[in-house]
Write a protein that holds these residues in place. Structure first.
Motif, short mmCIF file in Angstrom:
data_model
loop_
_atom_site.label_atom_id
_atom_site.label_comp_id
_atom_site.label_asym_id
_atom_site.label_seq_id
_atom_site.Cartn_x
_atom_site.Cartn_y
_atom_site.Cartn_z
N SER A 31 0.82 -1.21 0.00
CA SER A 31 0.00 0.00 0.00
C SER A 31 0.85 1.26 0.00
O SER A 31 0.39 2.33 -0.38
CB SER A 31 -0.92 0.03 1.22
N GLN A 50 -7.55 5.88 2.79
CA GLN A 50 -6.41 5.01 2.49
C GLN A 50 -6.37 3.79 3.41
O GLN A 50 -6.19 2.66 2.93
CB GLN A 50 -5.09 5.78 2.63
N VAL A 54 -7.09 -0.37 2.55
CA VAL A 54 -6.20 -1.49 2.87
C VAL A 54 -6.98 -2.61 3.56
O VAL A 54 -6.86 -3.78 3.20
CB VAL A 54 -5.01 -1.03 3.75
#
Length: 102
Positions: A31, A50, A54
């Protein structure tokens, strides 16, 4: 900036789950977000979308061959702060006067 601590694993694959955990840690690693693994989970730092992305990717990776998945998450948001993964630990070490075990 958000700190997200999570653990995700299948409940239908027996006692040893390290292969499944490793699959998810690889997703975290690729990531590009700052992260730290520990014995009971992983902490990642980034913007809300974000870190949630993940977790979503980890879930989807396990969903392919797992019939039951458990995910435990803890989220900490603090506006205007970065590098909190190590900064929070440094703050404790300063107060203690010594390094904590890692």
């Amino acid at each position: 900036m958000v700190l997200l601590e999570f653990s995700i694993y299948p409940l239908d694959k027996g006692e040893s789950l390290s292969a499944y955990v490793a699959r998810c840690v690889e997703i975290v690693h690729t990531s590009g977000l700052k992260y730290q693994c520990h014995a009971m989970g992983t902490i990642i730092e980034g913007e809300y979308d974000q870190v949630m992305e993940v977790v979503r990717k980890c879930f989807e990776a396990l969903q392919k061959d797992c019939n039951r998945i458990e995910c435990i998450m803890k989220l900490d948001y603090r506006k205007g702060y970065q590098d909190r993964i190590s900064g929070k630990v440094r703050s404790i070490e300063e107060k203690l006067g010594h390094v904590v075990q890692k």
